[in-house]
Design a protein around this motif. Structure first.
Motif, PDB file in Angstrom:
ATOM      1  N   THR B 221       0.865  -1.186   0.000  1.00 29.97           N
ATOM      2  CA  THR B 221       0.000   0.000   0.000  1.00 29.97           C
ATOM      3  C   THR B 221       0.900   1.234   0.000  1.00 29.97           C
ATOM      4  N   TRP B 222       0.427   2.250  -0.673  1.00 34.27           N
ATOM      5  CA  TRP B 222       1.117   3.549  -0.695  1.00 34.27           C
ATOM      6  C   TRP B 222       0.077   4.539  -0.195  1.00 34.27           C
ATOM      7  N   ASP B 223       0.264   5.054   1.003  1.00 33.32           N
ATOM      8  CA  ASP B 223      -0.832   5.823   1.595  1.00 33.32           C
ATOM      9  C   ASP B 223      -0.730   7.316   1.274  1.00 33.32           C
ATOM     10  N   GLU B 224      -1.699   8.065   1.802  1.00 30.65           N
ATOM     11  CA  GLU B 224      -1.823   9.494   1.481  1.00 30.65           C
ATOM     12  C   GLU B 224      -0.634  10.296   1.994  1.00 30.65           C
ATOM     13  N   GLU B 225       0.049   9.776   2.999  1.00 27.95           N
ATOM     14  CA  GLU B 225       1.212  10.496   3.532  1.00 27.95           C
ATOM     15  C   GLU B 225       2.504  10.089   2.833  1.00 27.95           C
ATOM     16  N   GLY B 226       2.373   9.289   1.786  1.00 25.01           N
ATOM     17  CA  GLY B 226       3.569   8.858   1.079  1.00 25.01           C
ATOM     18  C   GLY B 226       4.324   7.760   1.791  1.00 25.01           C
ATOM     19  N   ARG B 227       3.616   7.051   2.671  1.00 24.52           N
ATOM     20  CA  ARG B 227       4.265   5.940   3.370  1.00 24.52           C
ATOM     21  C   ARG B 227       3.879   4.619   2.703  1.00 24.52           C
ATOM     22  N   SER B 282       0.179   0.552  -6.349  1.00 26.92           N
ATOM     23  CA  SER B 282      -0.669   1.079  -5.276  1.00 26.92           C
ATOM     24  C   SER B 282      -0.702   2.607  -5.319  1.00 26.92           C
ATOM     25  N   ARG B 283       0.444   3.204  -5.586  1.00 26.23           N
ATOM     26  CA  ARG B 283       0.490   4.667  -5.699  1.00 26.23           C
ATOM     27  C   ARG B 283      -0.477   5.143  -6.794  1.00 26.23           C
ATOM     28  N   GLY B 286      -4.287   3.941  -5.481  1.00 25.69           N
ATOM     29  CA  GLY B 286      -4.774   4.282  -4.150  1.00 25.69           C
ATOM     30  C   GLY B 286      -5.311   3.089  -3.378  1.00 25.69           C
ATOM     31  N   ARG B 287      -5.025   1.894  -3.868  1.00 28.66           N
ATOM     32  CA  ARG B 287      -5.506   0.683  -3.197  1.00 28.66           C
ATOM     33  C   ARG B 287      -4.348  -0.289  -2.995  1.00 28.66           C
TER      34      ARG B 287
END
Lengths: 288, 760
Positions: B221-227, B282-283, B286-287
């Motif tokens: 997963t690549w989350d909204e905070e770039g993690r 994922s980036r 968004g999933r």
């Protein structure tokens, strides 16, 4: 794996209706070959029909006209069937070589035949027994000599709408025996580098060969009969020298290629060794 | 059979408790990489090159993107372009730019199976269908597959920007030679001049794969905070973090790696292949995205061990003293630099004390997958060359091969050919144990049934082992059990051995330690599970963390009894007052009082020990060959190995037997079989032909224990050296059976029969 429709008919007529439908219809018995082929795209299917529930395809019976083996009957049942154990020993040899115990319990003889691999282990054994294939379609049934059944690697002469119902092996005669050997570099879970199936019928009074059949796997685009070797044997006394001559003659029928499983030269050598050994086993089995 | 040098010395070490992860594994409860499921998970597919060498002229992803159910299609254009930085992964180094290029090809594909694009879709079938719709326009180039072809002038150039090196000098112009290095000591010409017998031969070995049963996998997963969070089966969550971060150009701390159970690695699960690709998918979507390899890609697109060309030359006096030796080891690195030739050079002569040596090593790029570590990487190939030459020398001298090895054995103080001085090592003890074995003392009947011919071979091998960084924390529970957290993913029973070392220190049973492999944010930095370092270095950390617990528990006992800490001694699992024998509590009793004496106790340690201590193995093999077909069956096999101290003897024996199984396959059948276009054609377990259980005898193990002074319990790494002499051992047995020396692997039935015919 791409999607396909799936059916499990319980009668031959229902199955023949399904096979007559448009599109690519494939039979499933044990799935050893077809599932992998569908997964890897080497064969495709619009519909897969599990034929294991059709009574005619599960037949396993010795009658006055021979041994009848339904196309979906599993290899373990066949290899353990008393007439096979006592008389059709080349077929038992080959059935017990395929895959592992688990696979033998599931895989069908008809699947091995219809997959039409040049390396199919049961095929030389069946060819050595002059096996006849009984095929059916909505327009009726017909018989095809197994030696005319294969059209190329993975190809049979079955027409659209036709399925293999059973294989019929003629009754065994006195003083005859069959044998199958294959060479693999490991001891199980492998495919024949070369396979050889032999059948010999002797005249007990003078030890001459009344009838000989030799068939080879993995040395040509289809399993092949080694007719030159058969001719060397028939009418002559079955001595070690004659066996050696037949083994050498069998190489003439082999047109192997070099691939990952072995070089052409190595395969020709194995044809000689395995033919010699299977003929020796036939002789031992006749002499009991 | 075990040489019980640890007998009576320890309470837990040397026993055989049931492994802590055993029930989960045999019942199927254990969670492997492919088992992971996340909400809104997308399934991915990777499109791979059908060509061994081609220029990518264009990639058209429009049809794939238009397919209903497809969420993203990516190519190398979606990667940030990693920096040209070399990093050490513990068992081999990588350059980030090349690593990025390896996980998604840039302007060229360099081997069949090289990824060129990837898809994320609602389900696997849609992803596969979309991948098939991607149109790649290739300009097919001539491939180069072997070291010696690649080194020829005019050979196809694999990497146009490669700056080749030769003995420290930059090579002018384009080359496939990434490097040529040399270790030289003494005067080899003088040494050979002093010799009565000099034997020299050349060898070719085929590229082979580790053949672990579990294919590679990654979910990201690549989350909204770039993690980025990665779930994967890996030999090291921290090395995976570093590779993924480097390829994605993120700080290491932005990537979290959650290691799942691993179905075998043997070095092959150190490099990252799918993790950065899943992260980019994922980036883009968004999933979370999951990627699973199938077996074909495991063979074609992950890291096998090199094919090689080698030569070895050894000179001896008539009394059996080695006077000089040279070796030239040329390893194919695969498509990018970084073969394990350096490790091969460190091992090739290290069983022996040789006064004059020269070792040349070449690292050469070819159009095959980038090689990775495979169990003592590089040493097995090198030992095949050296140990078969030694066997021939023993035959010429009429000298017992074990006597020869004992006479010339490396010992404490011997200079290794590449420089280091051996500390206390167990070469002589290993050879002596082989000499005393039932196998060696049971004569072999040379004629088998049905005209089969039998032979016996012997060979030895060395592996240096490594230390590197490990961290462990131990939390004491109120019931006296302890939770042990480590960062070493468990590929060979290491949870058990590490827990046992903590238990030994704490004076509690192994079962009362609950080992847990944490993710990259749950434990201090820990290097790869590889290099035979885990039981050594993570065990070292477990020892130190347990000592830390003991220090703190002594303080608690002092507080409880209101005495000075120096008054408290810890012995036989109990904390007691030196002056008042009435004041005495077991570990368990004291643990129950932690809540009232200051709260929970947590011990921790982070170590980077340097005394890994090399290891030796000597092996004896009996084979039976059918001279009409060339088929070889291994009928008896004994492996003798110095393990330092066997913490859990069952897993030590498991490592020894597993390595022998692998090298029997390597010797007899396994190879990357390439067609004329340089493409692998046997990328299935059917045609790759690893041995099955029916192809192996019961493998007899003899554990030798020469404790390593560089470890608190004397541990030496045990996982790698057992494979080193195996291929040579089988080759020497074939010679004994047939009088034929085969210097090309695999030594399969066809090549044996061809050699027999050539001999006639």
């Amino acid at each position: 794996m791409p999607e396909f429709d799936f059916a499990q008919p319980t009668s031959l007529n229902d199955a023949l209706d399904l096979f007559a439908a448009d599109g690519e219809v494939r039979a499933l018995v044990g799935g050893t070959d077809i599932v992998d082929q569908l997964k890897t795209g080497r064969r495709n299917a619009d519909m897969v029909v599990d034929v294991k529930r059709i009574p005619e395809l599960q037949r396993l019976e010795l009658t006055d006209d021979g041994l009848h083996i339904g196309a979906a009957r599993n290899l373990t049942d066949i290899a353990e069937f008393p007439p096979v154990v006592s008389d059709y020993r080349g077929l038992a040899d080959s059935s017990l070589l395929i895959g592992s115990w688990q696979i033998q319990n599931r895989a069908g003889l008809g699947g091995n035949v219809c997959n039409a691999a040049p390396s199919g282990d049961t095929i030389p054994a069946l060819l050595s027994h002059d096996t006849v294939a009984v095929v059916a379609s909505k327009s009726g049934t017909r018989e095809i000599a197994l030696s005319d059944f294969f059209a190329g690697p993975g190809q049979t002469v079955l027409q659209k709408g036709e399925i293999l119902v059973e294989l019929v092996l003629p009754l065994m005669q006195e003083n005859s025996a069959s044998s199958y050997l294959r060479f693999i570099p490991r001891n199980e879970m492998d495919i024949a580098v070369v396979g050889a199936g032999s059948f010999v019928q002797l005249n007990p009074s003078n030890n001459t060969v009344l009838k000989a059949r030799i068939a080879l796997a993995s040395v040509a685009p289809t399993p092949v009969r080694a007719r030159a070797a058969e001719e060397v044997l028939e009418g002559n006394a079955l001595t070690d020298d004659l066996i050696e001559m037949a083994a050498v003659a069998a190489v003439e029928s082999a047109t192997p290629i070099t691939d990952v499983r072995g070089s052409a030269e190595y395969r020709r050598e194995l044809v000689k060794v395995l033919t010699r050994r299977t003929l020796g086993i036939c002789r031992d089995r006749i002499n009991g | 059979m075990t040489t019980e040098t640890t007998k009576g010395k320890y309470n837990v070490i040397g026993t055989r408790p049931i492994r802590h992860d055993g029930y989960d594994k045999v019942t199927g409860r254990a969670i492997y990489g492919a088992d992971i499921k996340l909400p809104a998970l997308l399934q991915g597919a990777v499109l791979r090159s059908p060509h061994a060498h081609a220029r990518i002229k264009s990639i058209d992803t429009s049809a794939a993107k238009a397919l209903p159910g497809v969420s993203a299609v990516i190519t190398s254009a979606d990667f940030p372009g990693a920096h040209d930085t070399l990093i050490d992964l513990g068992e081999g180094a990588i350059n980030f730019r090349y690593a990025s290029n390896n996980v998604m090809a840039g302007d060229k594909v360099l081997y069949k199976g090289h990824p060129v694009a990837a898809v994320a879709a609602l389900d696997k079938n849609t992803a596969l269908e979309a991948a098939a719709l991607i149109k790649v326009d290739y300009e097919v180039l001539k491939p180069v597959s072997t070291v010696m072809e690649a080194l020829k002038p005019g050979a196809p150039i694999v990497l146009e920007d490669l700056e080749g090196q030769d003995l420290g000098e930059k090579i002018d112009g384009q080359t496939n030679q990434a490097n040529h290095i040399r270790h030289e000591f003494g005067d080899v010409e003088k040494g050979f001049a002093e010799a009565d017998i000099v034997i020299e031969h050349e060898f070719d070995t085929a590229m082979v794969h580790q053949g672990y049963i579990e294919p590679h996998n990654a979910t990201a997963t690549w989350d909204e905070e770039g993690r980025v969070t990665i779930w994967t089966s890996t030999q090291g969550s921290f090395p995976t973090r570093r590779q993924t971060a480097g390829i994605l150009r993120l700080p290491d701390s932005s990537v979290k790696v959650i290691p799942l159970e691993i179905g075998g690695g043997f070095g092959g699960k150190i490099p990252s292949y799918l993790e950065p690709v899943a992260a980019i998918l994922s980036r883009e979507t968004g999933r979370p995205v999951k990627l699973l390899m199938e077996r074909t890609s495991v063979f074609e697109s992950t890291g096998p061990t090199p094919g090689t060309w080698m030569s070895a030359k050894v000179g001896v006096k008539n009394d059996g003293t080695i006077t000089a030796a040279t070796a030239d080891l040329r390893f194919d690195a695969g498509a990018y630099p970084g073969s394990p030739v350096g490790a091969g050079m460190m091992c090739v002569f290290s069983c022996y004390d040789i006064p004059n040596t020269r070792i040349d090593g070449y690292d050469v790029v070819v159009n095959k997958p980038k090689t990775a570590a495979y169990r003592a990487p590089g040493a097995t190939q090198a030992a095949y060359a050296m140990e078969t030459v030694v066997d021939e020398i023993c035959q010429k001298l009429g000298m017992d091969p074990l006597e020869f090895r004992i006479k010339n054995a490396a010992k404490e103080g011997t200079r290794r050919a590449d420089g280091p001085i051996h500390p206390i090592i167990g070469a002589v003890e290993t050879h002596e144990a082989a000499k005393a074995s039932d196998h060696w003392n049971t004569p072999l009947e040379k004629n088998g049934s049905d005209g089969k011919l039998r032979g016996r071979g012997v060979a030895s091998g060395y592996w240096f082992n490594i230390g590197l960084k490990s961290a462990v924390t131990i939390s004491v529970n109120e019931d006296g059990t302890v939770a042990l957290t480590e960062g070493s993913t468990d590929i060979g029973g290491s949870r058990a051995s590490i827990a046992m070392m903590a238990a030994e220190v704490l004076g509690i049973p192994a079962e009362e330690v609950r080992p847990h492999v944490a993710d990259s944010e749950g434990i201090g930095y820990t290097d790869v599970t590889g290099g035979s370092r885990t039981t050594y270095a993570t065990g070292y950390a477990a020892h130190d963390a347990a000592q830390d617990v003991v220090v703190q528990l002594r303080e608690r006992a002092a507080k409880l009894w209101d005495v000075e800490v120096d008054e408290i001694e810890f012995a036989n699992g109990s904390y007691q007052s030196k002056s008042d024998p009435e004041l005495r509590l077991s570990h368990k009793e004291l643990a129950s009082k932690l809540g009232s004496t200051g709260g929970p106790v947590i011990g921790s340690a982070s170590v980077d020990p340097e005394g890994a201590g090399g290891a030796y193995s000597t092996q004896i093999c009996d084979i039976e060959i059918d001279p009409e077909t060339g088929k070889t069956d291994v009928i008896r096999y004994t492996i003798v190995q110095d393990v330092g101290t066997a913490i859990h003897p069952s897993y030590v024996e498991g490592q020894m037997q597993g390595a022998v199984a692998q090298c029997i396959g390597w010797a007899l059948n396994e190879e990357y079989f390439l067609n004329d276009d340089g493409a692998m054609v046997n990328s299935s377990f059917l045609d790759y032909r690893m041995p099955t259980s029916l192809d192996l005898p019961e493998i007899e193990t003899i554990i030798v224990e020469v404790p390593n002074p560089g470890h608190p319990f004397g541990v030496r790494g045990v996982g790698e050296v057992p494979i080193v002499p195996g291929v040579a051992t089988v080759a020497n047995a074939i010679h004994d059976a047939l009088g034929i020396r085969l210097r090309t692997t695999p030594m399969n039935a066809g090549s044996i029969l061809a050699a027999l015919k050539a001999k006639k």
